[in-house]
Design a protein around this motif. Structure first.
Motif: not given
Length: 294
Positions: A122, A98, A94-95
């Protein structure tokens, strides 16, 4: 007289061959003149309902197929990425986590002395930059496109195209696997499955065969021997669904596996499901929710 007749025959044959060559050349020129440029295809795809992010994420091969297909179907895509570490633990990326997963992945690669150029971030640098219907993870991106086909007396036809793209060289290049599965209300049209694979080498594009394209009652899968260059590929299939499903939502499920060791991933396909045995590497899965109707 016989000699004169032979000469005349040779002259007639030469004239016919010359005319055929001229016609063939004119035909070839006409075909070249009428070939669509990528800009032309982009314009046609906009008219078919594909937005800019769809068009930017589609490979040239897929654009050609979409141009030949019907309008864009109504659908949404949800994607999940997981990483399975060397010790066998699987993590959803997930963000929020990450950076932590990136460090864990790199530690695993370093411990196995794997020189891995595919680092995730990202920031978007792949073909899929900014598109809504798929996923871009550093140098990797994927998407599934669904186009409308013929409307039959009791059924609708749809064609899906599932693409992947590596925008830079992949050093840990083994055998990647891609698959798409569909729900029970979809039926595959025989002999419509297809696939493509190419990579960009320093001297230009190299077209590769698609090995092991395997059809199943509920899905389609293929294994790609990644060349270690800028690889791109995909699979496609035409499906039918009964008109009695009009107004409902039916799903396609996509999956892509990238191992960090020389093992082949055996995807098992069921109705709208794709499973596999544990492996060290990255896996992406996504659900395409298609609204059935004209």
């Amino acid at each position: 007289m016989k000699k004169l007749g032979l000469i005349l025959l040779i002259m007639v044959v030469s004239l016919v061959l010359s005319l055929n060559t001229t016609v063939a050349s004119a035909t070839d020129k006409q075909n070249n003149d009428t070939a669509l440029s990528e800009e032309d295809m982009n314009s046609i795809l906009k008219e078919k309902g594909y937005n800019e992010s769809d068009i930017n994420s589609a490979s040239l091969d897929t654009k050609k197929k979409l141009v030949e297909s019907g309008e864009k179907a109504e659908y949404e895509v949800e994607m999940v990425e997981t990483y399975t570490s060397l010790d066998g633990n699987t993590y959803e990326v997930t963000e929020e986590n990450e950076d932590k997963i990136n460090k864990l992945r790199q530690n695993d690669l370093d411990s196995m002395s794997v020189n891995q150029s595919k680092m995730f971030s990202t920031s978007c640098v792949g073909l899929g930059c900014g598109f809504e219907g798929g996923k871009s993870d550093g140098t990797w991106s994927a998407n599934t496109f669904v186009s409308k086909g013929r409307t039959l007396s009791n059924e609708y036809e749809y064609t899906f195209m599932t693409d992947f793209n590596w925008s830079s060289n992949v050093v840990a290049n083994f055998t990647d696997t891609i698959a798409t599965a569909w729900e029970r209300d979809f039926t595959a049209v025989a002999n419509t499955e297809g696939g493509y694979h190419y990579y960009i080498a320093p001297y230009g594009m190299e077209v590769m065969p698609v090995p092991n394209l395997e059809s199943d009652i509920y899905g389609l899968k293929a294994k790609f021997n990644i060349a270690g260059q800028k690889d791109a590929g995909g699979i496609s299939q035409t499906l039918r669904v009964p008109k009695s499903s009009t107004g409902t939502t039916s799903s396609l499920v996509g999956a892509y596996a990238h191992p960090y060791s020389p093992v082949e991933i055996g995807f098992s396909i069921g109705p709208a499901s794709i499973t596999n045995k544990e492996f060290w590497g990255d896996k992406w899965t996504w659900r395409v929710n298609v609204t059935i109707g004209e």
